[in-house]
Design a protein around this motif. Structure first.
Motif, short mmCIF file in Angstrom:
data_model
loop_
_atom_site.label_atom_id
_atom_site.label_comp_id
_atom_site.label_asym_id
_atom_site.label_seq_id
_atom_site.Cartn_x
_atom_site.Cartn_y
_atom_site.Cartn_z
N PHE A 16 -12.06 80.06 20.46
CA PHE A 16 -11.05 80.10 22.20
C PHE A 16 -11.68 79.75 23.15
CE2 PHE A 16 -10.54 83.22 25.15
CZ PHE A 16 -9.50 82.61 25.59
N LEU A 17 -13.10 79.73 23.06
CA LEU A 17 -13.72 79.26 24.32
C LEU A 17 -14.03 77.73 24.75
CD1 LEU A 17 -17.47 82.48 24.75
CD2 LEU A 17 -14.58 81.46 25.85
N ARG A 18 -14.21 77.27 23.42
CA ARG A 18 -14.23 75.91 23.06
C ARG A 18 -13.04 75.58 23.82
NH1 ARG A 18 -12.42 71.57 19.92
NH2 ARG A 18 -11.41 72.86 19.10
N LEU A 19 -11.61 76.28 23.07
CA LEU A 19 -10.40 75.43 23.88
C LEU A 19 -10.17 75.74 25.38
CD1 LEU A 19 -8.20 76.74 20.31
CD2 LEU A 19 -9.35 73.81 21.39
N TYR A 20 -10.94 77.04 25.62
CA TYR A 20 -10.88 77.05 27.12
C TYR A 20 -11.41 76.60 28.20
CZ TYR A 20 -11.67 80.12 31.01
OH TYR A 20 -11.80 81.17 32.30
N GLN A 21 -11.96 75.87 27.94
CA GLN A 21 -12.53 74.81 28.31
C GLN A 21 -12.22 73.41 28.07
OE1 GLN A 21 -15.82 75.46 30.49
NE2 GLN A 21 -16.22 77.27 29.58
N GLN A 22 -11.60 73.15 27.53
CA GLN A 22 -10.58 72.01 27.72
C GLN A 22 -9.35 72.25 28.12
OE1 GLN A 22 -9.51 71.45 23.28
NE2 GLN A 22 -11.88 70.37 22.64
N ARG A 23 -9.37 73.33 28.85
CA ARG A 23 -7.87 73.66 30.03
C ARG A 23 -8.43 73.04 31.35
NH1 ARG A 23 -4.31 75.58 26.71
NH2 ARG A 23 -2.53 75.48 28.41
N HIS A 24 -6.94 73.10 32.13
CA HIS A 24 -7.34 72.89 33.02
C HIS A 24 -7.49 74.38 33.85
CE1 HIS A 24 -5.85 72.24 37.39
NE2 HIS A 24 -5.90 71.23 37.46
N PRO A 25 -8.25 74.72 35.05
CA PRO A 25 -8.59 75.45 35.23
C PRO A 25 -7.17 76.74 35.36
CG PRO A 25 -10.14 74.52 36.32
CD PRO A 25 -8.98 73.51 35.48
#
Length: 424
Positions: free
Chosen positions: A172-181
């Motif tokens: 989840f955190l890996r995908l979170y970092q890939q998303r626009h803020p």
């Protein structure tokens, strides 16, 4: 040192912690157990000092809505969490949308209810009074982490099964970092940040996964996660128990244990204990089945090789068994591994299928999905468990690896060093 154990009130979630609590007590440290009032009999029955926190019956009376997101998705939250693809085979489940939904349901339906505000207030009040040096919290009871972080003291997450929640959190955190803020959302952080902020603390990912982890996972079945972990040997504990007289009697047949938890129905299937027993009737084994008298009476006449016994401590029963069939609960599978008993796991969700498959790869057991296993398939697996020497040898190797883990007494000096070095 003063060590505060924090746990949800389900006995089986607390039992794996008891050996470490007593190892610390035996080494001269002070131990207290903080939990919902429903845990009081379990903790004091283990000879430990209990600190009740929150309200009794939290799972019935808490004002949060446990099925909020589940209802929005057309099914109960508990069913969603049980059937979520924890084994990582469905790309949709492990997408950003899938994992975000899993986080929302996990927090609203489970985590925030266990560590609700009344519970947090009482645990914090006691911790400020007692001033513990270390907090060890059961993996779902993150209130222990909230208290420790707010007080600035070390804390450990206690893990008794596969770290399927930790692995999902990492992805989840890996995908979170890939998303626009502007498109990011973290329900776990939102909840825990508010919870720790009430006591003057600040957010840290340690609130979710612990400053470090103490794990009693069966060696060789662990999931690959990036958390600092101390492996600890699992020591079976079944709560208050009495060894029945019949267990001392010799048996002229090989013995198989059949235990499916607190119900005679395999969870979420139509297969019953009665059907399984009838499927095992032609095998030259004695099937010890954990059925109470009332449950057994409802089934009518049982096969001649079935022995219903009600509750019996697995730690005492399994040394007399050549195989066990169970529902995949961590207590059953860890105790079976401890005694080197080949096991058939009927996986029904959460980490049960994953654990069963990994133990099968180690050569110490078999695994079937509970939702499709037939009595004939179960019968054939049991025949293999008692007849195949390779499975017995594999179970013996699993036992050897488990016993090679540091004992609870050997973990104590490790914890002493963590406390001494914390914050340096």
């Amino acid at each position: 040192m003063k060590i505060l154990f924090v746990s949800m009130p389900h006995p089986t979630h607390f039992h794996p912690m008891v050996s470490l609590a007593w190892a610390l007590r035996s080494a001269g440290h002070e131990v207290r157990v903080a939990g919902h009032p429903d845990l009081t009999d379990t903790a004091t029955g283990a000879g430990l000092t209990m600190v009740p926190a929150g309200k009794p019956g939290w799972y019935r009376d808490d004002p949060y809505e446990p099925d909020l997101y589940g209802q929005l998705m057309g099914r109960g939250a508990s069913d969603f969490l049980r059937t979520f693809d924890w084994s990582w085979t469905d790309e949709r489940a492990w997408s950003w949308e899938g994992l975000l939904g899993q986080e929302k349901i996990l927090v609203s339906a489970l985590l925030a209810g266990i560590s609700n505000d009344p519970f947090l207030d009482d645990v914090m009040d006691y911790a400020r009074h007692w001033q513990p040096d270390l907090v060890i919290w059961e993996q779902l009871t993150m209130g222990g982490a909230v208290v420790a972080e707010a007080l600035g003291i070390p804390h450990a997450r206690f893990l008794y099964g596969l770290d399927f929640l930790g692995r999902a959190r990492e992805e989840f955190l890996r995908l979170y970092q890939q998303r626009h803020p502007d498109q990011r959302e973290d329900p776990t952080r939102e909840w825990l940040e508010e919870a720790v902020g009430r006591f003057g603390g600040t957010w840290s990912e340690r609130l979710r996964v612990g400053g470090f982890t103490i794990a009693t996972t069966v060696p060789g079945t662990e999931l690959e996660v990036g958390f600092d972990t101390i492996g600890m040997r699992y020591v079976p504990y079944n709560g208050r128990c009495v060894v029945p007289e019949w267990l001392r009697e010799p048996t002229d047949r090989r013995r198989v244990c059949l235990t499916l938890g607190t119900s005679n129905e395999i969870e979420n299937t139509g297969t019953t204990v009665g059907e399984i027993l009838r499927g095992l009737a032609d095998l030259d084994v004695e099937v010890v089945v954990t059925l109470g008298a009332e449950e057994a009476a409802k089934m009518g006449e049982l096969p001649a090789n079935a022995r219903p016994v009600g509750f019996v401590p697995l730690h005492d029963l399994l040394p007399t068994c050549q195989a066990i069939v169970h529902h995949g609960g961590f207590g059953s599978r860890l105790t079976s591994a401890y005694h080197g008993v080949p096991q058939l796991i009927l996986g029904h969700g959460y980490d049960t299928m994953l654990a069963g498959q990994r133990q099968e790869k180690l050569g110490g057991g078999l695994c079937l999905p509970a939702d499709s296993a037939t009595p004939q398939e179960i019968r054939d697996c049991v025949a293999r468990l008692v007849d195949d020497p390779a499975l017995a040898a594999g179970a013996a190797l699993i036992r050897a690896d488990l016993l090679a883990q540091p004992s609870p007494a050997e973990v104590v000096p490790m914890l002493e060093r963590v406390v001494a070095e914390w914050g340096r």
